[in-house]
Motif scaffolding. Structure first.
Motif, PDB file in Angstrom:
ATOM      1  N   ILE A   1      -7.207   5.739  -7.413  1.00 10.68           N
ATOM      2  CA  ILE A   1      -5.998   4.933  -7.243  1.00 10.68           C
ATOM      3  C   ILE A   1      -5.754   4.727  -5.752  1.00 10.68           C
ATOM      4  O   ILE A   1      -5.673   5.689  -4.988  1.00 10.68           O
ATOM      5  N   ALA A   2      -5.645   3.483  -5.333  1.00 13.49           N
ATOM      6  CA  ALA A   2      -5.367   3.183  -3.934  1.00 13.49           C
ATOM      7  C   ALA A   2      -3.857   3.085  -3.741  1.00 13.49           C
ATOM      8  O   ALA A   2      -3.163   2.457  -4.545  1.00 13.49           O
ATOM      9  N   GLY A   3      -3.356   3.712  -2.683  1.00 13.93           N
ATOM     10  CA  GLY A   3      -1.918   3.628  -2.435  1.00 13.93           C
ATOM     11  C   GLY A   3      -1.537   4.394  -1.180  1.00 13.93           C
ATOM     12  O   GLY A   3      -2.315   5.213  -0.676  1.00 13.93           O
ATOM     13  N   ASP A   4      -0.360   4.115  -0.694  1.00 12.07           N
ATOM     14  CA  ASP A   4       0.172   4.848   0.460  1.00 12.07           C
ATOM     15  C   ASP A   4       1.103   5.942  -0.036  1.00 12.07           C
ATOM     16  O   ASP A   4       1.740   5.796  -1.077  1.00 12.07           O
ATOM     17  N   LYS A   5       1.185   6.997   0.751  1.00 11.76           N
ATOM     18  CA  LYS A   5       2.185   8.029   0.439  1.00 11.76           C
ATOM     19  C   LYS A   5       3.503   7.562   1.035  1.00 11.76           C
ATOM     20  O   LYS A   5       3.681   7.542   2.250  1.00 11.76           O
ATOM     21  N   ASP A   6       4.407   7.160   0.202  1.00 12.45           N
ATOM     22  CA  ASP A   6       5.657   6.569   0.669  1.00 12.45           C
ATOM     23  C   ASP A   6       6.831   7.535   0.612  1.00 12.45           C
ATOM     24  O   ASP A   6       7.916   7.203   1.098  1.00 12.45           O
TER      25      ASP A   6
ATOM     26  N   HIS B   1      -8.065   0.732  -7.774  1.00 12.10           N
ATOM     27  CA  HIS B   1      -9.246   0.190  -7.094  1.00 12.10           C
ATOM     28  C   HIS B   1      -9.839   1.234  -6.155  1.00 12.10           C
ATOM     29  O   HIS B   1      -9.100   1.994  -5.529  1.00 12.10           O
ATOM     30  N   LEU B   2     -11.153   1.223  -6.043  1.00  8.83           N
ATOM     31  CA  LEU B   2     -11.814   2.163  -5.142  1.00  8.83           C
ATOM     32  C   LEU B   2     -11.821   1.584  -3.729  1.00  8.83           C
ATOM     33  O   LEU B   2     -12.786   0.962  -3.299  1.00  8.83           O
ATOM     34  N   SER B   3     -10.716   1.809  -3.026  1.00  6.66           N
ATOM     35  CA  SER B   3     -10.656   1.334  -1.643  1.00  6.66           C
ATOM     36  C   SER B   3     -11.613   2.140  -0.764  1.00  6.66           C
ATOM     37  O   SER B   3     -12.171   1.609   0.199  1.00  6.66           O
ATOM     38  N   LYS B   4     -11.783   3.418  -1.108  1.00 12.41           N
ATOM     39  CA  LYS B   4     -12.742   4.267  -0.384  1.00 12.41           C
ATOM     40  C   LYS B   4     -13.160   5.358  -1.361  1.00 12.41           C
ATOM     41  O   LYS B   4     -12.485   6.368  -1.496  1.00 12.41           O
ATOM     42  N   PRO B   5     -14.275   5.126  -2.065  1.00 12.11           N
ATOM     43  CA  PRO B   5     -14.637   6.038  -3.157  1.00 12.11           C
ATOM     44  C   PRO B   5     -14.942   7.450  -2.677  1.00 12.11           C
ATOM     45  O   PRO B   5     -15.431   7.647  -1.560  1.00 12.11           O
TER      46      PRO B   5
ATOM     47  N   CYS C   1     -16.280  -5.814 -13.616  1.00 10.86           N
ATOM     48  CA  CYS C   1     -16.755  -5.675 -12.232  1.00 10.86           C
ATOM     49  C   CYS C   1     -18.106  -4.981 -12.175  1.00 10.86           C
ATOM     50  O   CYS C   1     -18.244  -3.850 -12.624  1.00 10.86           O
ATOM     51  N   PRO C   2     -19.119  -5.644 -11.615  1.00 14.97           N
ATOM     52  CA  PRO C   2     -20.444  -5.023 -11.541  1.00 14.97           C
ATOM     53  C   PRO C   2     -20.486  -3.831 -10.575  1.00 14.97           C
ATOM     54  O   PRO C   2     -21.415  -3.034 -10.626  1.00 14.97           O
ATOM     55  N   PHE C   3     -19.484  -3.728  -9.710  1.00 13.06           N
ATOM     56  CA  PHE C   3     -19.427  -2.609  -8.769  1.00 13.06           C
ATOM     57  C   PHE C   3     -18.625  -1.433  -9.336  1.00 13.06           C
ATOM     58  O   PHE C   3     -18.579  -0.374  -8.745  1.00 13.06           O
ATOM     59  N   GLY C   4     -17.972  -1.650 -10.456  1.00 17.33           N
ATOM     60  CA  GLY C   4     -17.044  -0.628 -10.945  1.00 17.33           C
ATOM     61  C   GLY C   4     -15.908  -0.441  -9.962  1.00 17.33           C
ATOM     62  O   GLY C   4     -15.356   0.644  -9.819  1.00 17.33           O
ATOM     63  N   GLY C   5     -15.548  -1.501  -9.284  1.00 14.59           N
ATOM     64  CA  GLY C   5     -14.541  -1.428  -8.232  1.00 14.59           C
ATOM     65  C   GLY C   5     -13.145  -1.100  -8.727  1.00 14.59           C
ATOM     66  O   GLY C   5     -12.336  -0.549  -7.989  1.00 14.59           O
ATOM     67  N   TYR C   6     -12.856  -1.451  -9.973  1.00 21.20           N
ATOM     68  CA  TYR C   6     -11.564  -1.069 -10.555  1.00 21.20           C
ATOM     69  C   TYR C   6     -11.801  -0.228 -11.790  1.00 21.20           C
ATOM     70  O   TYR C   6     -12.904  -0.218 -12.352  1.00 21.20           O
ATOM     71  N   PHE C   7     -10.772   0.452 -12.212  1.00 20.26           N
ATOM     72  CA  PHE C   7     -10.887   1.321 -13.373  1.00 20.26           C
ATOM     73  C   PHE C   7     -10.886   0.519 -14.668  1.00 20.26           C
ATOM     74  O   PHE C   7      -9.997  -0.297 -14.896  1.00 20.26           O
ATOM     75  N   SER C   8     -11.881   0.770 -15.503  1.00 21.63           N
ATOM     76  CA  SER C   8     -11.852   0.292 -16.881  1.00 21.63           C
ATOM     77  C   SER C   8     -12.514   1.369 -17.723  1.00 21.63           C
ATOM     78  O   SER C   8     -13.292   2.183 -17.208  1.00 21.63           O
TER      79      SER C   8
END
Lengths: 166, 571
Positions: free
Chosen positions: B168-173, B216-220, B242-249
């Motif tokens: 999960i991509a996100g900032d610590k807010d 999304h894998l911003s930095k796997p 996604c052929p990269f598996g860039g997002y979760f499914s």
């Protein structure tokens, strides 16, 4: 020996994803692509090709004719427009075609430019659909997307703050 | 020959059965298989193998027959699914067509479905915000539905657990209303999104604009490479697979992981008719399936059953699982099954322009989609004449436009040299709706579908609370837009029906009291302890956050509990 796949491939000219049957349909006076809903003759197609070249002319880069934009328009009107729009497209095209039979390309350009100011009438309605679809076909053509306004399937990292040069 | 494997009951017996292979079913399958249980995963649709079955994934725009536009005839044949923002040529094959799977709209409800392995996890918008105690305490504080039997502390370790694996991509807010998680780096806000964030917080310190958190894998990390996935390539063509598996499914992540254990049997083309209940043993013993290819009826057996058919279909299966003990549907002693179905109110949007920051633009595409405004309305206490509140998306992009007038060389030249225009900004509301007894799904008493399953009726509607909230959203956003100096503000209070949010929830809600709820705090049916429901059907209230991440956490947590109970001999 030529394999069957190659042979079949040579029978089609693939123009932006549209399979064109080069001779058989046209020899019978029909359009060169298969249309399900609208009826266009070979001479209608020639007129649309002429218009497409007027809207997007050949310059130092290909124009409407070379990019087969008229075929794209025909395909999209046939598959994606409502029956009402299909009807007005054919009717308006017929009227414009009849009225411009003796016109040169320059005169036709003047006529269609004038049509843009008209809110009513079949010819104006036709030209609105024709022009929108022509532009859609042009901007989404392989040529433009590979050479002019380049589309990247993989666009690279997202850059959130790109400073423009003054 | 062909049926040799299903001839004996022994060969149709597993340790666990999972009904559905979407976001929650994929997680149930992964957890069960990893813990050594022979697991049968039932999917009503066809198989979709990661990469191999993404036919459009590497297509360029000009390669689509209609440049991604849906043909008129298809739109006419499919008025419901055609309303979905992602139903285009590139992903139409992952959506259910209206005619193939009819249902009855007692009130307008656009039911968007994906019947294939992976379900809607292929198609989802990938927004993953945790729920907080402002959500779980909502019903008790504001006096609606029933109290949730859990609090954030119960779910927190499981959010941690699923986030690390899913990516999960996100900032610590640092916001209590939107708890931080195990994040990969967040995607940046652009200049106007940042500007709006500052404008809002200077005027209204309690309102936050943050970067949207997304799967999304911003930095796997290593765990993601182990799954065969690599960094998200920012294509934002996710709905194609996604052929990269860039997002979760499920297809890219949980199902292959489950398969690797050797414990998973995936059975596509298997519509679940009902869950089989054994009166003597006082528990569910298996599942009745209709094979959609052969129309054959086959029973499968297991010690535990996870129902992950997606919220509304889970209700349908439970309602259709009738026995002498449960004449009104499995576990439905309370009579609440199929009731208190709610959704997210997505019916308003607002757009504007910003004439400032002309010396900036963006490049590439942002998988997160931009900013997210967590709920601020009625957060700490009741302030308005409506209950609860809304979250909102907020995004900005630098528009380009070309003069399209005329024809000929000048037009061609204009088209090929589009000019940067003003920044375009937009927001959409994500409103919490109040589950009501009248928000119901029911079975038709006569008509059935092609598989002999009763047709489903849906009667779920907006109410006065939703109308007031929508007006407040539009007024509030307009005010914040004006404060930020945005111009050409356009309110769109569109008339979309419930359902198009694709966040339908409830019907088999969790609760403390078996008299007023279906499931206990472990997502276990009160009166049928070997059946667990961990998809949207379990939701007691709807919060404002996207629910999928919470389904993942519930699934993993419920499997952990089920395993412990099995070890103790309780299941």
């Amino acid at each position: 020996m030529m394999n069957r796949r190659t042979l079949v491939k040579q029978l089609f000219i693939i123009a932006g994803g549209i399979a064109i049957l080069p001779s058989c349909l046209r020899e019978q006076g029909g359009a060169s692509i298969v249309l399900q809903n609208i009826k266009l003759s070979a001479s209608d197609e020639d007129f649309l090709a002429k218009l497409a070249e007027i809207v997007i002319p050949k310059t130092d880069s290909p124009g409407g004719l070379e990019l087969n934009l008229h075929l794209f328009v025909m395909k999209m009107v046939d598959d994606c427009e409502s029956p009402e729009n299909q009807q007005v497209f054919v009717k308006g095209m017929q009227a414009l075609k009849d009225n411009s039979e003796s016109q040169t390309s320059e005169q036709l350009l003047t006529s269609i430019t004038a049509l843009e100011g008209h809110k009513e009438g079949d010819e104006a309605a036709f030209f609105k659909i024709f022009k929108n679809r022509t532009i859609q076909g042009y901007l989404n053509s392989e040529y433009v997307m590979k050479n002019k306004l380049i589309y990247k399937l993989i666009p690279g990292p997202y850059q959130a703050a790109v400073k423009l040069k003054a | 020959m062909a049926n040799i494997n299903i001839d004996s009951q022994k060969d149709r017996t597993y340790d666990a059965i999972v009904i559905g292979s979407g976001i929650s079913g994929g997680w149930s399958a992964k957890e069960l298989c990893e813990k050594g249980l022979k697991t049968l995963v039932l999917e009503r649709g066809r198989d979709v193998k990661h990469i191999k079955d993404y036919p459009t994934t590497n297509m360029n725009p000009w390669e689509f027959e209609h440049r991604n536009e849906m043909p008129y005839a298809i739109k006419q044949e499919n008025p419901i699914v055609s309303k979905c923002y992602a139903f285009h040529e590139d992903a139409a094959h992952f959506f259910v067509k209206d005619k193939e799977h009819p249902y009855v709209q007692d009130k307008p409800f656009d039911w968007i479905r994906g019947y294939q392995v992976g379900g809607k996890s292929l198609l989802w918008a990938r927004q993953t915000q945790r729920w907080s105690d402002f959500d779980f305490e909502g019903p008790a504080r504001d006096g609606f539905a029933v109290d949730w039997p859990i609090r954030y502390a119960d779910l927190k370790p499981w959010y941690d657990y699923v986030e690390k694996f899913a990516g999960i991509a996100g900032d610590k807010d640092g916001l209590p209303e939107l708890p931080d998680g195990e994040f990969l780096p967040g995607y940046p806000l652009n200049m106007v999104e940042k500007y709006f964030k500052q404008s809002v917080s200077s005027q209204y310190p309690e309102r936050k604009v943050i970067s949207a958190r997304c799967a999304h894998l911003s930095k796997p990390n290593q765990i993601h490479f182990d799954q065969g996935r690599v960094q998200c390539q920012n294509r934002t063509l996710c709905q194609r697979g996604c052929p990269f598996g860039g997002y979760f499914s499920s297809n890219a992540v949980t199902l292959p992981w489950a398969a690797k254990t050797g414990n998973m049997t995936l059975r596509p083309f298997s519509v679940v008719h009902s869950i089989l209940y054994d009166e003597q043993r006082g528990k569910a013993v298996g599942v009745r399936v209709i094979d959609t290819n052969t129309k054959e009826e086959i029973d499968f057996y297991a010690r535990i059953i996870f129902v992950n058919a997606a919220a509304i279909n889970t209700n349908l299966i439970l309602l259709n699982s009738k026995s002498n003990r449960f004449p009104n549907g499995l576990g439905n002693d309370s009579g609440v099954l199929g009731k208190y179905v709610a959704f997210h109110n997505y019916s308003a949007r607002i757009y504007a322009e910003y004439e400032g920051l002309q010396d900036y633009t963006t490049e590439g595409r942002n998988p997160a989609g931009g900013g997210y405004i967590p709920r601020f309305r009625n957060l700490h206490k009741q302030e308005t004449d409506f209950l609860r509140g809304y979250a909102a998306g907020f995004g900005a992009y630098r528009g380009t436009s070309a003069d399209r007038s005329g024809a000929g060389e000048s037009l061609k030249n204009n088209l090929l040299n589009p000019k940067l225009g003003n920044w375009q900004v937009g927001s959409h509301m994500m409103g919490e709706t109040i589950p009501k007894e009248s928000g119901q799904v029911t079975l038709d008493t006569k008509k059935t579908d092609d598989w002999g399953v009763p047709l489903l009726h849906i009667a779920v509607d907006y109410d006065d609370n939703d109308a007031k909230m929508k007006k407040d959203y539009l007024d509030t956003m307009e005010d914040m837009f004006k404060t930020a100096g945005f111009t050409n503000i356009r309110r769109d209070d569109g008339s979309q029906a419930p359902g198009l949010d694709i966040h339908e929830m409830g019907g088999a809600r969790m609760g403390l009291d078996p008299k007023t709820s279906m499931l206990n705090k472990w997502n276990q049916i009160h009166s049928v302890p070997n059946v667990f429901v961990t998809d949207g059907a379990a939701m007691t209230s709807t919060s404002t956050q996207n629910p999928s991440l919470t389904y993942m956490a519930f699934s993993a947590r419920a499997v952990d509990y089920a395993l412990a109970e099995m070890k103790k001999g309780n299941l």
